[in-house]
Design a protein around this motif. Structure first.
Motif, mmCIF file in Angstrom:
data_model
loop_
_atom_site.group_PDB
_atom_site.id
_atom_site.type_symbol
_atom_site.label_atom_id
_atom_site.label_comp_id
_atom_site.label_asym_id
_atom_site.label_seq_id
_atom_site.Cartn_x
_atom_site.Cartn_y
_atom_site.Cartn_z
ATOM 1 N N LEU A 114 -21.091 -24.168 3.106
ATOM 2 C CA LEU A 114 -21.666 -25.783 3.325
ATOM 3 C C LEU A 114 -23.160 -25.786 3.521
ATOM 4 O O LEU A 114 -23.790 -26.810 2.904
ATOM 5 C CB LEU A 114 -20.946 -25.775 4.818
ATOM 6 N N ASP A 117 -24.359 -25.895 0.019
ATOM 7 C CA ASP A 117 -23.623 -27.200 -0.518
ATOM 8 C C ASP A 117 -24.653 -28.430 -0.385
ATOM 9 O O ASP A 117 -25.023 -29.241 -1.024
ATOM 10 C CB ASP A 117 -22.434 -27.457 -0.067
ATOM 11 N N ARG A 121 -27.135 -29.517 -3.080
ATOM 12 C CA ARG A 121 -26.430 -30.635 -3.536
ATOM 13 C C ARG A 121 -25.367 -30.368 -4.244
ATOM 14 O O ARG A 121 -25.035 -31.007 -5.499
ATOM 15 C CB ARG A 121 -27.385 -31.621 -4.209
ATOM 16 N N THR A 123 -21.768 -30.553 -4.070
ATOM 17 C CA THR A 123 -20.506 -31.592 -4.355
ATOM 18 C C THR A 123 -21.143 -32.912 -4.574
ATOM 19 O O THR A 123 -20.416 -33.347 -5.438
ATOM 20 C CB THR A 123 -19.952 -31.657 -2.797
ATOM 21 N N LEU A 272 -19.565 -42.458 6.693
ATOM 22 C CA LEU A 272 -20.618 -41.319 6.066
ATOM 23 C C LEU A 272 -20.019 -40.958 4.457
ATOM 24 O O LEU A 272 -20.522 -40.336 3.946
ATOM 25 C CB LEU A 272 -20.498 -39.982 6.740
ATOM 26 N N PHE A 273 -18.885 -41.783 4.297
ATOM 27 C CA PHE A 273 -18.332 -41.257 3.010
ATOM 28 C C PHE A 273 -19.101 -41.801 1.831
ATOM 29 O O PHE A 273 -18.557 -41.303 0.721
ATOM 30 C CB PHE A 273 -16.573 -41.895 2.798
ATOM 31 N N LEU A 275 -22.226 -41.322 1.634
ATOM 32 C CA LEU A 275 -23.341 -40.448 1.563
ATOM 33 C C LEU A 275 -23.235 -39.346 0.796
ATOM 34 O O LEU A 275 -22.476 -38.630 0.887
ATOM 35 C CB LEU A 275 -23.911 -40.440 3.017
ATOM 36 N N ASP A 276 -24.395 -38.975 0.215
ATOM 37 C CA ASP A 276 -24.383 -37.909 -0.901
ATOM 38 C C ASP A 276 -24.957 -36.723 -0.112
ATOM 39 O O ASP A 276 -24.958 -35.597 -0.589
ATOM 40 C CB ASP A 276 -25.546 -38.218 -2.050
ATOM 41 N N VAL A 278 -23.950 -35.668 2.697
ATOM 42 C CA VAL A 278 -22.787 -35.062 3.694
ATOM 43 C C VAL A 278 -21.589 -34.547 2.903
ATOM 44 O O VAL A 278 -21.271 -34.808 1.776
ATOM 45 C CB VAL A 278 -22.144 -36.499 4.337
ATOM 46 N N VAL A 279 -21.513 -33.123 3.405
ATOM 47 C CA VAL A 279 -20.146 -32.551 2.873
ATOM 48 C C VAL A 279 -18.992 -32.223 3.821
ATOM 49 O O VAL A 279 -19.374 -31.856 5.000
ATOM 50 C CB VAL A 279 -20.869 -31.116 2.102
ATOM 51 N N PHE A 280 -18.127 -32.453 3.461
ATOM 52 C CA PHE A 280 -16.845 -32.490 4.421
ATOM 53 C C PHE A 280 -15.777 -31.320 3.901
ATOM 54 O O PHE A 280 -15.512 -31.086 2.904
ATOM 55 C CB PHE A 280 -15.885 -34.104 4.448
#
Lengths: 320, 320
Positions: A114, A117, A121, A123, A272-273, A275-276, A278-280
């Motif tokens: 993560l 990631d 960048r 994802t 947050l969906f 936003l670039d 943020v990794v979920f």
């Protein structure tokens, strides 16, 4: 192996209220060895099912302990026990086992994944290619180098220390905060989270969720970390004040986050969906085919020693 | 710094046919020090522009060397020189500098990030959450543990050895193939790629693209790696037979891939865009804010020593 192979299998009762994740794949490993009472498979209402078995059940997988007067052991398939009524367990002398450190390597790998990631960048680069943007624009934004970055680890236990080893191999400068200073580590200890955040480019959360750590990552800590600061959370969602986290990210007050855990799972904050930075992950940091098998083995080993009157292997509340 | 600060800036000519990536951010670092002749900014057709300057230009950034009779030095902003006509350079005694190992740490981090991503299903987990699937299904497929996996590194140079260090910290078992066995490494050497693939769970490609390595990852190597096998490519796309790669992935003959590079950039194979076991990057493994700055510094340092008649710092073709 057949249940009949065991001595008195009917006395080796294990109550299961809800199937743990590990049952998806390895239920047979348990059913082969123990008399698994599945409340969720019974046509009876849970209350009736429990009453029918309450006097005999000594062991439960996972939680739901108030209606079981004979209970002696709770076996969870997790590392954290924040979902178990520990006060009730202490009061009644019920022992609790977790799965020890079988998840630690996988969680540490996911934490590092993560962090890479978010910083590199990955994802968002993935979306850039998959959405067909690469063919029309060569200008993919640069990421940040991991080498030389100051990473603060919150909780230097089984997982945190493994994260530290991995980050050192990448040239990161590791510090940590923890309930107390560890004797046998070369890393700089910070007694408080705020100062650690001030002095860090990224924080990786690896500590247990307790009354003391709930919302420890608050607005002040985020501001201390700063506009380029990154947070990775592979521990528990409620360590972070998620409302504040969303606000800071939307306002550009944080550099990015990598989140495996959330305050209200399975809901990740939809704001947050888009936003670039943020990794979920869907609370999957601990879950590999290998860790699931190992978890089944630890749970079974604890059940075997319990029924064999031997010391438990991964006792959490070792006061009695 | 002003050009006037330098001795005879007009003689410190540096031809640039196409702006290198590093100019996006750091062009001024070059313009401050050298007389940068920008073919791409001139109203003249390139041919005319070159003729106007051909007799004096001694240094070119990147490629396009046939029309420059006075050329003595090619300065590229890359590590690999497969885009430069090295035969022509050798014939004419033109020196070529690359950027040494300034990208190595970042490429190694990206390689490890891609491997974690593919094995632990990070980008597909990301889509699972972002697409709203987590709230309706708890059943996210398990990934694979990194610890204990046998990873074969193809090319144990500046990048490959850094990948090895990182993977060791995760408990992977590292082997490698390379033109020749390295003396000072603890890792098992395989003289041929096919045997390495047979004995590996994953391959990480870190070698140069040459006539010998083009399509070295062919159908046989993929079959040897097997249905659970993973390939990460952070080197050059043409190391892999991409048509075969697509075929193997679509037919389930490979476990997954993490690709930063492709045979026909900026085109990644669209047939793979629907697969969850593929992670794409837009040839970005080397690119961070930090590496770009370091690249500018290495290029400038080479230019400075060239114009100062001192030995070049990162000479690639050191035969003359």
């Amino acid at each position: 192996m057949d249940p009949q192979d065991h001595q008195q299998p009917e006395l080796r009762q294990v109550l299961v209220l809800q199937p743990p994740f590990v049952f998806n794949i390895h239920e047979h490993l348990f059913a082969d060895r123990f008399h698994v009472l599945k409340a969720y498979d019974s046509p009876l209402p849970t209350r009736d099912f429990l009453q029918a078995n309450a006097q005999s059940v000594k062991v439960v997988l996972c939680s739901g302990i108030r209606d079981l007067p004979a209970l002696k052991l709770v076996v969870t398939d997790a590392t954290g026990v924040n979902h178990i009524d520990m006060a009730e367990c202490v009061r009644r002398g019920i022992k609790v086992t977790n799965v020890g450190d079988v998840y630690s390597d996988d969680v540490a790998d996911a934490a590092v994944g993560l962090l890479i990631d978010v910083m590199r960048r990955i994802t968002s680069g993935e979306r850039f290619v998959r959405d067909g943007c690469w063919t029309t624009s060569r200008e993919y934004p640069l990421g940040a180098k991991l080498g030389g970055k100051r990473v603060g680890i919150v909780g230097l236990g089984n997982i945190g220390s493994r994260v530290a080893t991995r980050l050192e191999a990448m040239g990161c400068i590791v510090s940590y905060t923890s309930r107390r200073k560890k004797q046998s580590t070369p890393f700089t200890f910070y007694p408080n989270i705020l100062q650690l955040a001030f002095d860090s480019d990224a924080l990786v959360l690896c500590c247990a969720l307790t009354n003391n750590t709930r919302h420890m990552i608050d607005n002040k800590v985020m501001k201390a970390l700063g506009k380029k600061g990154i947070i990775v959370n592979v521990a528990r969602g409620a360590l972070v004040d998620e409302v504040e986290l969303v606000k800071c990210l939307l306002e550009g007050e944080l550099g990015g986050v990598g989140l495996d855990v959330f305050e209200n799972e399975p809901n990740a904050p939809r704001e947050l969906f888009e936003l670039d930075n943020v990794v979920f992950l869907p609370h999957a940091a601990a879950f590999t085919n290998e860790s699931f098998y190992d978890v089944a083995q630890v749970m079974i080993a604890n059940l075997e020693v319990f029924f064999g009157n031997k010391p438990l292997l991964t006792l959490v509340n070792n006061k009695f």
